[in-house]
Scaffold this motif. Structure first.
Motif, PDB file in Angstrom:
ATOM      1  N   GLU A 238       0.834  -1.194   0.000  1.00 40.16           N
ATOM      2  CA  GLU A 238       0.000   0.000   0.000  1.00 40.16           C
ATOM      3  C   GLU A 238       0.876   1.255   0.000  1.00 40.16           C
ATOM      4  N   PHE A 239       0.375   2.306  -0.616  1.00 39.68           N
ATOM      5  CA  PHE A 239       1.048   3.595  -0.528  1.00 39.68           C
ATOM      6  C   PHE A 239       1.016   4.056   0.924  1.00 39.68           C
ATOM      7  N   ARG A 240       2.127   4.597   1.385  1.00 35.88           N
ATOM      8  CA  ARG A 240       2.270   4.960   2.791  1.00 35.88           C
ATOM      9  C   ARG A 240       1.395   6.159   3.170  1.00 35.88           C
ATOM     10  N   ALA A 241       0.573   5.979   4.188  1.00 33.44           N
ATOM     11  CA  ALA A 241      -0.264   7.070   4.690  1.00 33.44           C
ATOM     12  C   ALA A 241       0.576   8.030   5.512  1.00 33.44           C
ATOM     13  N   GLY A 242       0.224   9.309   5.455  1.00 32.34           N
ATOM     14  CA  GLY A 242       0.879  10.311   6.276  1.00 32.34           C
ATOM     15  C   GLY A 242       2.257  10.712   5.823  1.00 32.34           C
ATOM     16  N   ASP A 243       2.659  10.303   4.623  1.00 29.71           N
ATOM     17  CA  ASP A 243       3.979  10.637   4.086  1.00 29.71           C
ATOM     18  C   ASP A 243       3.804  11.705   3.014  1.00 29.71           C
ATOM     19  N   ALA A 244       4.278  12.901   3.292  1.00 25.82           N
ATOM     20  CA  ALA A 244       4.104  14.021   2.374  1.00 25.82           C
ATOM     21  C   ALA A 244       4.800  13.804   1.039  1.00 25.82           C
ATOM     22  N   SER A 245       5.755  12.895   0.986  1.00 28.81           N
ATOM     23  CA  SER A 245       6.477  12.649  -0.261  1.00 28.81           C
ATOM     24  C   SER A 245       5.717  11.718  -1.209  1.00 28.81           C
ATOM     25  N   VAL A 246       4.613  11.159  -0.739  1.00 30.46           N
ATOM     26  CA  VAL A 246       3.816  10.233  -1.548  1.00 30.46           C
ATOM     27  C   VAL A 246       2.656  11.002  -2.187  1.00 30.46           C
ATOM     28  N   PRO A 247       2.685  11.235  -3.485  1.00 33.23           N
ATOM     29  CA  PRO A 247       1.678  12.063  -4.148  1.00 33.23           C
ATOM     30  C   PRO A 247       0.411  11.298  -4.517  1.00 33.23           C
ATOM     31  N   ILE A 248      -0.189  10.657  -3.514  1.00 31.24           N
ATOM     32  CA  ILE A 248      -1.385   9.843  -3.710  1.00 31.24           C
ATOM     33  C   ILE A 248      -2.481  10.360  -2.779  1.00 31.24           C
ATOM     34  N   LYS A 249      -3.727  10.344  -3.256  1.00 37.58           N
ATOM     35  CA  LYS A 249      -4.844  10.793  -2.423  1.00 37.58           C
ATOM     36  C   LYS A 249      -4.907   9.969  -1.142  1.00 37.58           C
ATOM     37  N   ALA A 250      -5.227  10.652  -0.045  1.00 32.14           N
ATOM     38  CA  ALA A 250      -5.134  10.036   1.286  1.00 32.14           C
ATOM     39  C   ALA A 250      -5.928   8.740   1.410  1.00 32.14           C
ATOM     40  N   LEU A 251      -7.112   8.687   0.824  1.00 33.54           N
ATOM     41  CA  LEU A 251      -7.953   7.506   0.972  1.00 33.54           C
ATOM     42  C   LEU A 251      -7.390   6.301   0.208  1.00 33.54           C
ATOM     43  N   HIS A 252      -6.445   6.546  -0.669  1.00 37.90           N
ATOM     44  CA  HIS A 252      -5.793   5.463  -1.408  1.00 37.90           C
ATOM     45  C   HIS A 252      -4.431   5.115  -0.809  1.00 37.90           C
ATOM     46  N   THR A 253      -4.247   5.492   0.448  1.00 36.38           N
ATOM     47  CA  THR A 253      -3.051   5.115   1.196  1.00 36.38           C
ATOM     48  C   THR A 253      -3.485   4.364   2.450  1.00 36.38           C
ATOM     49  N   MET A 254      -2.554   3.656   3.072  1.00 38.64           N
ATOM     50  CA  MET A 254      -2.836   2.985   4.342  1.00 38.64           C
ATOM     51  C   MET A 254      -1.604   3.038   5.226  1.00 38.64           C
ATOM     52  N   SER A 255      -1.831   3.221   6.511  1.00 41.85           N
ATOM     53  CA  SER A 255      -0.731   3.153   7.463  1.00 41.85           C
ATOM     54  C   SER A 255      -0.440   1.689   7.769  1.00 41.85           C
ATOM     55  N   GLU A 256       0.776   1.430   8.202  1.00 39.84           N
ATOM     56  CA  GLU A 256       1.116   0.060   8.577  1.00 39.84           C
ATOM     57  C   GLU A 256       0.282  -0.388   9.771  1.00 39.84           C
ATOM     58  N   ALA A 257      -0.006   0.544  10.677  1.00 38.57           N
ATOM     59  CA  ALA A 257      -0.817   0.208  11.852  1.00 38.57           C
ATOM     60  C   ALA A 257      -2.213  -0.253  11.448  1.00 38.57           C
ATOM     61  N   GLN A 258      -2.805   0.407  10.454  1.00 41.13           N
ATOM     62  CA  GLN A 258      -4.138   0.020  10.008  1.00 41.13           C
ATOM     63  C   GLN A 258      -4.110  -1.346   9.327  1.00 41.13           C
ATOM     64  N   VAL A 259      -3.068  -1.610   8.565  1.00 41.72           N
ATOM     65  CA  VAL A 259      -2.934  -2.927   7.937  1.00 41.72           C
ATOM     66  C   VAL A 259      -2.865  -4.005   9.009  1.00 41.72           C
ATOM     67  N   HIS A 260      -2.065  -3.779  10.041  1.00 39.79           N
ATOM     68  CA  HIS A 260      -1.961  -4.745  11.139  1.00 39.79           C
ATOM     69  C   HIS A 260      -3.317  -4.939  11.819  1.00 39.79           C
ATOM     70  N   ARG A 261      -4.032  -3.856  12.008  1.00 35.86           N
ATOM     71  CA  ARG A 261      -5.330  -3.929  12.690  1.00 35.86           C
ATOM     72  C   ARG A 261      -6.297  -4.830  11.928  1.00 35.86           C
ATOM     73  N   GLU A 262      -6.303  -4.707  10.610  1.00 37.42           N
ATOM     74  CA  GLU A 262      -7.257  -5.466   9.819  1.00 37.42           C
ATOM     75  C   GLU A 262      -6.799  -6.903   9.596  1.00 37.42           C
ATOM     76  N   ALA A 263      -5.501  -7.122   9.546  1.00 33.98           N
ATOM     77  CA  ALA A 263      -4.984  -8.484   9.418  1.00 33.98           C
ATOM     78  C   ALA A 263      -5.192  -9.279  10.707  1.00 33.98           C
ATOM     79  N   ALA A 264      -5.170  -8.580  11.845  1.00 39.50           N
ATOM     80  CA  ALA A 264      -5.311  -9.252  13.133  1.00 39.50           C
ATOM     81  C   ALA A 264      -6.661  -9.942  13.284  1.00 39.50           C
ATOM     82  N   VAL A 265      -7.671  -9.437  12.612  1.00 37.02           N
ATOM     83  CA  VAL A 265      -9.003 -10.041  12.667  1.00 37.02           C
ATOM     84  C   VAL A 265      -8.953 -11.485  12.182  1.00 37.02           C
TER      85      VAL A 265
END
Length: 245
Positions: free
Chosen positions: A195-222
Motif C-alpha cells: 500500500e502507498f504509505r499514509a501520512g507521508d508528504a512525499s507520496v503524491p497519492i490521495k489520502a484515501l488510497h493510502t494505508m498506514s502500517e498500523a491500520q494494515v496490522h489492525r485489519e490483518a489481526a481479525v
C-alpha cells in the motif's frame, strides 16, 4: 439506492437502508454481525467504513493505462518489491486485483514453468486486457481468474503466497475477501499487503488510497495472521507480509 433518492425519499431512510445492507447474514436465532457502517461518502470513498477506515472507490478498467505507465518502474521499483517476496521456482502465487498483470508476468518469470500465477480481478474488461498482456509476453503460467466482490475464487489451501498491490484499500468487502484469501493459502502461506504509505508528504497519492502500517496490522489481526516483516525500502509504498498459522 439511486432510485429511492431520485424519488424524493428522505436521506435518513437511505442511510438506514445502507446500514442494513452492510449487515451480514447470520444463522437462525443469531443477530447479524455489523462489520461495516455507513457515512456520508467522501470525494474518493464509497461511504462505507471498516475498522475506522473509509473504503476507497475502485479504479475502473478505464484507467488501465495508468497501471502500465513507464514511470511506474521508478515510482514503485517492482524488482525491489519482488525480491522482498522471496519467490522461488515452483511456487503458486495469487496476484489479487491484478489489473493488467503488471506484476503477474514478473512473478511468473520468477516461479518458472513449474509454478503458477493466478491473476485475479473482478472486472471482466480488466481480465480481457490482462489476457492480452499475458499473451503478448508469452506468460503461459499465468491463469486469469474472474473473482467476485467477496471471493477471489482460488483453490482452497492451494496458494503459497497471495499479493495485493495497491488493492486492499479498495475492496468493498475486506473482511469477506480476506477470509476467502486466507482459506486459499496453504498452512504457512504468506499474504502481502502493498500500500502507498499514509501520512507521508512525499507520496503524491490521495489520502484515501493510502494505508498506514498500523491500520494494515489492525485489519490483518481479525484473521489471526502472524506478521513476518515489513519492506520499507520502496519509494512510495510499504509491503507488509503476514503468514497463515
Amino acid at each position: 439506492m439511486i432510485v429511492q433518492v431520485r424519488s424524493g425519499r428522505k436521506p435518513a431512510l437511505v442511510f438506514l437502508l445502507l446500514f442494513h445492507a452492510f449487515a451480514l447474514p447470520a444463522t437462525a436465532g443469531e443477530p447479524a454481525p455489523v462489520r461495516y457502517t455507513a457515512v456520508p461518502a467522501s470525494a474518493d470513498g464509497i461511504g462505507k467504513v471498516y475498522l475506522g477506515r473509509e473504503i476507497a472507490k475502485v479504479m475502473s478498467f478505464h484507467g488501465a493505462e495508468w497501471l502500465e505507465r513507464p514511470e511506474r518502474v521508478e515510482e514503485e521499483r517492482p524488482e525491489r518489491l519482488l525480491s522482498a517476496l522471496d519467490l522461488t521456482p515452483g511456487m503458486t502465487v495469487a496476484d489479487i486485483g491484478a489489473g493488467t498483470g503488471y506484476y503477474s508476468w514478473r512473478i511468473a518469470q520468477r516461479v518458472g514453468m513449474g509454478g503458477t500465477v493466478y491473476a485475479v480481478d473482478i472486472q471482466p474488461e480488466m481480465i480481457k486486457l490482462l489476457e492480452q498482456q499475458m499473451s503478448r509476453r508469452a506468460a503461459v503460467n499465468v491463469k486469469a481468474v474472474l473473482g467476485t466482490l467477496t471471493d477471489p475464487r482460488l483453490p482452497p489451501a492451494g496458494v503459497d503466497l497471495a499479493l495485493m498491490v495497491d488493492v486492499y484499500h479498495e475492496l468493498e468487502y475486506p473482511y469477506e475477501m480476506l477470509t476467502a484469501i486466507v482459506r486459499a493459502l496453504k498452512p504457512g502461506g504468506r499474504l502481502v499487503f502493498v500500500e502507498f504509505r499514509a501520512g507521508d508528504a512525499s507520496v503524491p497519492i490521495k489520502a484515501l488510497h493510502t494505508m498506514s502500517e498500523a491500520q494494515v496490522h489492525r485489519e490483518a489481526a481479525v484473521h489471526a495472521l502472524a506478521w513476518v516483516k515489513t519492506a520499507r525500502d520502496l519509494p512510495w509504498q510499504h509491503a507488509v507480509v503476514f503468514r497463515k498459522p
